[in-house]
Enzyme design. Structure first.
Site: not given
Ligand code: GAL
Ligand code: ZN
Length: 668
Positions: A153, A309
């Protein structure tokens, strides 16, 4: 044209961020067993493992990662191997305190978290490419490695640094942009006002804290610079990986609908476009944002993409972290597939017992497998397996919505006519009625090839350059339908107002002219002829060739045109000079698209999302019941529902809260 390497995992990929270093090795064996039970076939490893892999500068220890990759491979699970560069270790900052970022107020950050580094630090760049190189060297030919996951990210927490090193980098970037012509910068930035003239490049600073408002063009260039600066870090790591393993695709996980980066510039640089999306608990209709975000990502990718994710349940970074409702996990994940995802992954595999994200949900919750979340995780795995043939198919539509980060950065600056105007809210307000009526959309940049579309929507495009404006108006002139929202076309690429009346660049094509913006106060509404109301914005508008479709019906603008329609060349243009209430906006957009000849993919009951992916010999109709009322939807006579594996001749029954994916063979 060279083809990019693609992900060699069969069917729809399924997985998570896998961070086994948090657990004793005994747990790993159970992880493998459970991954297989859930149907997981790819996991992202090593994302934040820098300190583990390089415990001291130049000392490497790959033993743990060797074992993890070996174990995954033995169990038929692919690795999306990450470079750990989003979390530099403590030793790095002890050696290079100058690589810690500085905020707008001049505060230097401390180590002890993640994503806290200066994007312009030479020491950081050197260390990041070095560890990427070590990974590439060791694992380029490892049979488990199916994809490289660069960093994590970019732009999340680490978007901007205001230190002296970053100031120098900003100046270098500006010199390139303005062809070393300081006078050109002074003109572009409008420095004649407020005595801001620069006599030397060295005088230029990042937009650090000041007593009064910043210079708009400086701020816009700063956003552009920050995006490019991170992109150059990404490229440096990618090139190292590519050189060692040219056939392994490279990705970095985007946060596509955020304002961090100009992803139109990033997307061509990755082999696989991947995205992270988290729903906001306060959003009662998060499914609309999920659909919109996915359509943005699909458009960036120009085809299928990978959901890197999302969450199985609650996150841990909102004021109150709502648990997902029963069934929501599946509906969310399959909505991403409906909008083009060929891979579905979560943060993270096993819910942490310790550390910063212990209260973030995961595929294996604290409670273990005797849990609702685990049941849904396993069920989703089976669903994705049943959807294998959908892989590679993509949406087709005749509607494009313009989405542009430059316009977003510009309109969300301070000192605008109405600070309540948010780019994403505007786009979503137009997107939502189309989504509700089962009309798919692509997102495009202003200068995109529009020849595939009948209808182009421009909900919010404050800033547009001449080329983009000509492209959009040319589309209408040659027979398309163009609908434009208020405060669009107002400024050029340097944030200079297009003089002579609003909406600047689109005035002629829309056949209107406003001599004054009349923004509305929070909560203030104005009546529209035809019964609706409007908020946020209004304009003292007059038609110059267009017809008034709706007018303001009270207040200072009573009888002034509010919504107009114009025949322009061979096409039609519409202007919405205000924000109509949702029902009025929905009926306007229905009229606009119907006149343009755009029909829904399929009509279904209220609250049922209808999306289509098209393959060479079949269409895949995704039906998702968000309202929870169930529905009966007409389908082809030779249709088959893939999740149940049953033929559904003529119609499919959707039980409450359920999802159907219907294959309809295509003639031809
Ligand atoms: C994202 C990040 C992950 C985790 C996730 C939690 O922004 O890439 O590592 O922290 O949020 O929602
Ligand atoms: Zn810096």
């Amino acid at each position: 044209m060279t083809t990019k390497p693609s992900l060699a995992v069969p069917g729809i990929a399924y997985g998570a961020d896998y961070n086994p270093e948090q657990w004793p090795e005994e747990v790993w064996a159970e992880d493998m067993r459970l991954m297989r039970e859930a149907g997981v076939n790819i996991v992202s490893v090593g994302i934040f493992s820098w300190a583990l892999l390089e415990p001291a500068e130049g000392e490497y220890d790959f033993s743990l990662l060797d074992r993890i990759l070996g174990l995954l491979h033995d169990h038929g699970i692919a690795a999306d191997l990450a470079t750990p560069t989003a979390a530099p270790p403590v030793w790095f900052f002890r050696a290079h305190p100058e690589a810690l970022p500085v905020d707008k107020d001049g505060r230097r950050m401390a180590y002890g978290s993640r994503q806290t580094f200066c994007p312009s630090s030479p020491a950081y760049r050197e260390a990041a490419t070095r560890i990427a190189g070590k990974l590439a060297e060791r694992y380029a030919d490892h049979p488990a490695v199916a994809m490289w996951h660069v960093h994590n990210e970019y732009g999340c927490h680490n978007n901007a640094c205001y230190c002296d090193e970053s100031a120098s980098a900003f100046r270098r970037w500006l010199r390139a942009r303005y062809g070393d012509d300081l006078a050109a910068l002074n003109v572009a930035w409008g420095t004649a006002f407020w005595s801001q003239r620069y006599a030397d490049w060295e005088e230029i600073l990042p937009p650090r804290a000041t007593n009064a408002g910043p210079n708009p063009t400086q701020l816009l260039d700063w956003h552009r610079f920050c995006s490019d600066e991170l992109l150059s870090l990404y490229r440096a790591e990618r090139d190292v990986l590519r050189a060692a393993a040219p056939s392994v695709p490279v990705t970095t996980n985007f946060m596509a609908i955020t304002d961090a980066l100009d992803y139109w510039r990033w997307a061509p640089e990755v082999d696989v476009v991947s995205n992270d999306h988290y729903a906001m608990a306060v959003d009662p209709e998060a499914e609309v944002e999920i659909a919109m975000a996915s359509d943005v990502v699909r458009s960036l990718a120009g085809g299928p993409w990978f959901l890197m994710e999302h969450s199985t349940g609650a996150v841990n970074w909102q004021p109150v972290n709502r648990a997902k409702r029963p069934g929501e996990l599946r509906r969310n994940a399959l909505a991403h597939v409906a909008h083009g995802a060929d891979g579905i992954a979560f943060f993270q595999w096993r819910q942490s017992a310790a550390g910063a994200e212990q209260w973030h949900s995961a595929m294996v919750p604290h409670a273990g497998t005797d849990s609702r979340i685990w049941q849904e995780v396993v069920r989703l795995g089976a669903d994705l397996k049943a959807l294998a043939e959908v892989r590679g198919t993509t949406g087709t539509t005749e509607v494009a919505v313009v989405w542009d980060w430059n316009a977003r950065w510009a309109v969300e600056q301070p000192a605008q006519p109405n600070s309540e105007l948010r780019f994403q809210d505007q786009v979503r307000s137009w997107y939502e009625p189309l989504w509700r009526s089962g009309v798919g959309v692509d997102f495009v940049r202003p200068n995109a090839d529009l020849s595939a579309y009948r209808l182009v929507l421009v909900p919010s495009l404050y800033l547009v350059d001449d080329e983009g404006a000509a492209n959009l108006t040319g589309f209408a002139e040659h027979g398309g339908t163009l609908a434009v929202g208020f405060h669009s076309g107002t400024v050029d690429e340097n944030c200079h107002v297009r003089l002579g009346g609003y909406p600047g660049a689109f005035r002629e094509a829309l056949g209107v002219r406003a001599d004054e913006y009349v923004p509305l106060l929070p909560g203030e509404t104005v009546a529209l002829s035809g019964g609706g109301t409007a908020s946020l914005w209004s304009e003292r508008l007059r038609t110059e060739g267009a017809e008034a479709v709706m007018s303001y019906a009270d207040g200072v603008l009573a009888d002034v045109p509010a919504v107009t329609r114009h025949t322009y060349g061979e096409g039609t243009t519409w202007y919405l000079s205000t924000q109509p209430d949702p029902a009025t906006l929905a009926s306007l957009l229905t009229r606009i698209r119907t006149e343009a000849g755009v029909e829904p993919i399929r009509t279904a009951a209220e609250g049922v999302e209808v999306v289509r992916r098209r393959g060479p010999s079949a269409d895949y109709l995704f039906l998702i019941d968000h309202a929870g009322n169930g529905a009966e939807v007409p389908v082809a006579d030779d249709a088959m529902e893939l999740l149940t594996g049953k033929p559904t001749p003529g119609s499919v029954t959707l039980p409450p809260g359920e999802i159907a994916v219907v294959r309809e063979p295509r003639e031809g």
